[in-house]
Design a protein around this motif. Sequence first.
Motif, mmCIF file in Angstrom:
data_model
loop_
_atom_site.group_PDB
_atom_site.id
_atom_site.type_symbol
_atom_site.label_atom_id
_atom_site.label_comp_id
_atom_site.label_asym_id
_atom_site.label_seq_id
_atom_site.Cartn_x
_atom_site.Cartn_y
_atom_site.Cartn_z
ATOM 1 N N ASN A 125 0.801 -1.223 0.000
ATOM 2 C CA ASN A 125 0.000 0.000 0.000
ATOM 3 C C ASN A 125 0.838 1.280 0.000
ATOM 4 O OD1 ASN A 125 -2.627 -1.166 -0.028
ATOM 5 N ND2 ASN A 125 -2.414 -1.660 2.144
ATOM 6 N N ASP A 126 2.057 1.195 -0.540
ATOM 7 C CA ASP A 126 2.849 2.405 -0.724
ATOM 8 C C ASP A 126 2.319 3.179 -1.924
ATOM 9 O OD1 ASP A 126 4.917 2.102 1.336
ATOM 10 O OD2 ASP A 126 5.521 0.337 0.209
ATOM 11 N N GLU A 127 2.613 4.467 -1.947
ATOM 12 C CA GLU A 127 2.235 5.301 -3.091
ATOM 13 C C GLU A 127 3.439 5.434 -3.997
ATOM 14 O OE1 GLU A 127 0.281 9.011 -2.143
ATOM 15 O OE2 GLU A 127 -0.377 8.197 -0.220
ATOM 16 N N ILE A 128 3.294 5.011 -5.244
ATOM 17 C CA ILE A 128 4.422 4.913 -6.162
ATOM 18 C C ILE A 128 4.282 5.893 -7.310
ATOM 19 C CG2 ILE A 128 5.868 3.333 -7.511
ATOM 20 C CD1 ILE A 128 5.271 2.512 -4.542
ATOM 21 N N THR A 129 5.374 6.601 -7.585
ATOM 22 C CA THR A 129 5.481 7.366 -8.826
ATOM 23 C C THR A 129 6.607 6.732 -9.630
ATOM 24 O OG1 THR A 129 4.757 9.424 -7.794
ATOM 25 C CG2 THR A 129 5.913 9.608 -9.889
ATOM 26 N N ALA A 130 6.285 6.239 -10.808
ATOM 27 C CA ALA A 130 7.257 5.534 -11.633
ATOM 28 C C ALA A 130 7.492 6.305 -12.929
ATOM 29 C CB ALA A 130 6.769 4.127 -11.951
ATOM 30 N N LEU A 131 8.754 6.495 -13.267
ATOM 31 C CA LEU A 131 9.121 7.128 -14.534
ATOM 32 C C LEU A 131 9.426 6.024 -15.535
ATOM 33 C CD1 LEU A 131 9.821 9.702 -16.152
ATOM 34 C CD2 LEU A 131 12.174 9.439 -15.350
ATOM 35 N N VAL A 132 8.664 5.991 -16.629
ATOM 36 C CA VAL A 132 8.826 4.922 -17.614
ATOM 37 C C VAL A 132 8.791 5.500 -19.027
ATOM 38 C CG1 VAL A 132 7.859 3.108 -16.157
ATOM 39 C CG2 VAL A 132 6.329 4.474 -17.568
ATOM 40 N N ARG A 133 9.460 4.807 -19.927
ATOM 41 C CA ARG A 133 9.427 5.215 -21.337
ATOM 42 C C ARG A 133 8.209 4.647 -22.045
ATOM 43 N NH1 ARG A 133 15.547 3.730 -23.038
ATOM 44 N NH2 ARG A 133 15.065 2.020 -21.590
ATOM 45 N N THR A 134 7.709 3.499 -21.563
ATOM 46 C CA THR A 134 6.576 2.829 -22.220
ATOM 47 C C THR A 134 5.487 2.528 -21.185
ATOM 48 O OG1 THR A 134 7.805 0.758 -21.945
ATOM 49 C CG2 THR A 134 7.900 1.817 -24.113
ATOM 50 N N ALA B 119 14.877 8.895 -17.796
ATOM 51 C CA ALA B 119 15.639 9.173 -16.579
ATOM 52 C C ALA B 119 16.920 9.954 -16.862
ATOM 53 C CB ALA B 119 15.969 7.875 -15.855
ATOM 54 N N ARG B 120 17.276 10.091 -18.134
ATOM 55 C CA ARG B 120 18.449 10.907 -18.486
ATOM 56 C C ARG B 120 18.089 12.384 -18.599
ATOM 57 N NH1 ARG B 120 20.077 7.543 -23.722
ATOM 58 N NH2 ARG B 120 17.799 7.680 -23.853
ATOM 59 N N VAL B 121 16.804 12.697 -18.489
ATOM 60 C CA VAL B 121 16.327 14.076 -18.611
ATOM 61 C C VAL B 121 16.059 14.616 -17.206
ATOM 62 C CG1 VAL B 121 14.525 15.583 -19.526
ATOM 63 C CG2 VAL B 121 15.327 13.618 -20.873
ATOM 64 N N PHE B 122 16.773 15.661 -16.838
ATOM 65 C CA PHE B 122 16.703 16.224 -15.485
ATOM 66 C C PHE B 122 15.271 16.548 -15.078
ATOM 67 C CE2 PHE B 122 16.885 19.540 -12.283
ATOM 68 C CZ PHE B 122 17.952 19.165 -11.471
ATOM 69 N N ALA B 123 14.528 17.207 -15.945
ATOM 70 C CA ALA B 123 13.164 17.641 -15.609
ATOM 71 C C ALA B 123 12.253 16.450 -15.342
ATOM 72 C CB ALA B 123 12.594 18.500 -16.727
ATOM 73 N N ASP B 124 12.449 15.353 -16.075
ATOM 74 C CA ASP B 124 11.617 14.162 -15.868
ATOM 75 C C ASP B 124 11.910 13.528 -14.513
ATOM 76 O OD1 ASP B 124 10.587 14.596 -18.372
ATOM 77 O OD2 ASP B 124 11.708 12.990 -19.354
ATOM 78 N N VAL B 125 13.172 13.481 -14.145
ATOM 79 C CA VAL B 125 13.550 12.933 -12.842
ATOM 80 C C VAL B 125 13.020 13.819 -11.722
ATOM 81 C CG1 VAL B 125 15.501 12.317 -11.345
ATOM 82 C CG2 VAL B 125 15.600 11.825 -13.795
ATOM 83 N N GLU B 126 13.092 15.121 -11.926
ATOM 84 C CA GLU B 126 12.622 16.068 -10.911
ATOM 85 C C GLU B 126 11.132 15.880 -10.643
ATOM 86 O OE1 GLU B 126 13.897 20.576 -9.893
ATOM 87 O OE2 GLU B 126 13.131 20.251 -11.926
ATOM 88 N N ILE C 47 19.424 11.832 -10.282
ATOM 89 C CA ILE C 47 18.720 11.373 -9.085
ATOM 90 C C ILE C 47 19.399 11.888 -7.821
ATOM 91 C CG2 ILE C 47 18.136 9.327 -7.713
ATOM 92 C CD1 ILE C 47 17.698 7.847 -10.412
ATOM 93 N N ILE C 48 20.719 11.752 -7.765
ATOM 94 C CA ILE C 48 21.458 12.206 -6.578
ATOM 95 C C ILE C 48 21.319 13.716 -6.397
ATOM 96 C CG2 ILE C 48 23.774 12.523 -5.606
ATOM 97 C CD1 ILE C 48 24.518 9.814 -6.833
ATOM 98 N N SER C 49 21.497 14.452 -7.474
ATOM 99 C CA SER C 49 21.428 15.911 -7.411
ATOM 100 C C SER C 49 20.071 16.389 -6.910
ATOM 101 C CB SER C 49 21.721 16.501 -8.790
ATOM 102 O OG SER C 49 21.506 17.891 -8.814
ATOM 103 N N ILE C 50 19.011 15.797 -7.444
ATOM 104 C CA ILE C 50 17.664 16.243 -7.084
ATOM 105 C C ILE C 50 17.297 15.754 -5.677
ATOM 106 C CG2 ILE C 50 15.215 16.097 -7.700
ATOM 107 C CD1 ILE C 50 16.261 15.784 -10.659
ATOM 108 N N MET C 51 17.718 14.557 -5.318
ATOM 109 C CA MET C 51 17.469 14.078 -3.957
ATOM 110 C C MET C 51 18.103 15.013 -2.938
ATOM 111 S SD MET C 51 17.848 9.895 -4.090
ATOM 112 C CE MET C 51 17.510 9.761 -2.323
ATOM 113 N N GLU C 52 19.338 15.423 -3.185
ATOM 114 C CA GLU C 52 20.007 16.333 -2.250
ATOM 115 C C GLU C 52 19.293 17.679 -2.199
ATOM 116 O OE1 GLU C 52 24.555 14.567 -2.386
ATOM 117 O OE2 GLU C 52 24.016 16.179 -3.758
ATOM 118 N N LYS C 53 18.845 18.138 -3.355
ATOM 119 C CA LYS C 53 18.127 19.420 -3.426
ATOM 120 C C LYS C 53 16.801 19.349 -2.672
ATOM 121 C CE LYS C 53 15.981 22.527 -6.829
ATOM 122 N NZ LYS C 53 15.690 22.728 -8.284
ATOM 123 N N GLN C 54 16.096 18.228 -2.809
ATOM 124 C CA GLN C 54 14.781 18.077 -2.188
ATOM 125 C C GLN C 54 14.855 17.448 -0.794
ATOM 126 O OE1 GLN C 54 11.979 16.170 -4.828
ATOM 127 N NE2 GLN C 54 12.354 17.596 -6.486
#
Length: 207
Positions: free
Chosen positions: A24-33, A50-57, A85-92
């Motif tokens: 019952n976790d809430e999941i946000t998944a980034l997928v190409r398909t 996942a190579r696009v900064f804005a999509d990861v953010e 991922i690391i950059s945005i995790m640290e920022k957030q």
Amino acid sequence: MKIALFGATGRVGKEILSLLLKNNDEITALVRTPEKLQNHPNLTFLQGDARVFADVEKTLAGADAVISALGTDQSTVLTESVEHIISIMEKQKIKRVVTIGTAGILTSQLNPTLLRYESSESKRKSQVAAKEHHKVYEMLKGSGLDWTIVCPTYLPTGAVTKAYIIERNQLPLGAVKSTTGDTALFAFNELLENKHIGYRVGIMSPN
């Protein structure tokens, strides 16, 4: 818990996704398909890369923790993605991340000054994937995050046995395989239990 998941349509990632949804976790998944995923009230999927900064953010917005089951794809997709991922995790100010790596980046038992892929323990002809995972290991180690890297050896598609054996920073002696089910289960359990923060963890399934 709100989890950002990368690699949700891969062999290990889809097993992790199933465990998270059952919990019952809430999941946000980034997928190409997105068509590879089934709708679920606790699943939000974003189409992107996942190579696009804005999509990861966008994927990390509001997350409590992150799981990455991204593969190397014989390119730099893994390191490019994890850098974001690391950059945005640290920022957030998101601290916890569990990633799926490879047994090649574990410490060699024959020569502890080397990683397995650098030693005679490795039987793989190509080092491309291991070198990418090695870079990710160094990136995480140099970050301020609470990270764990799950490091399976030969990874056949297989069910959960719950009889897996783990060892910090090395591959358990006699390891031949790590099923996708056991690898996903350990990653899921580690996210909840936080027993191996700051470690690479070798895993083996019973033969």
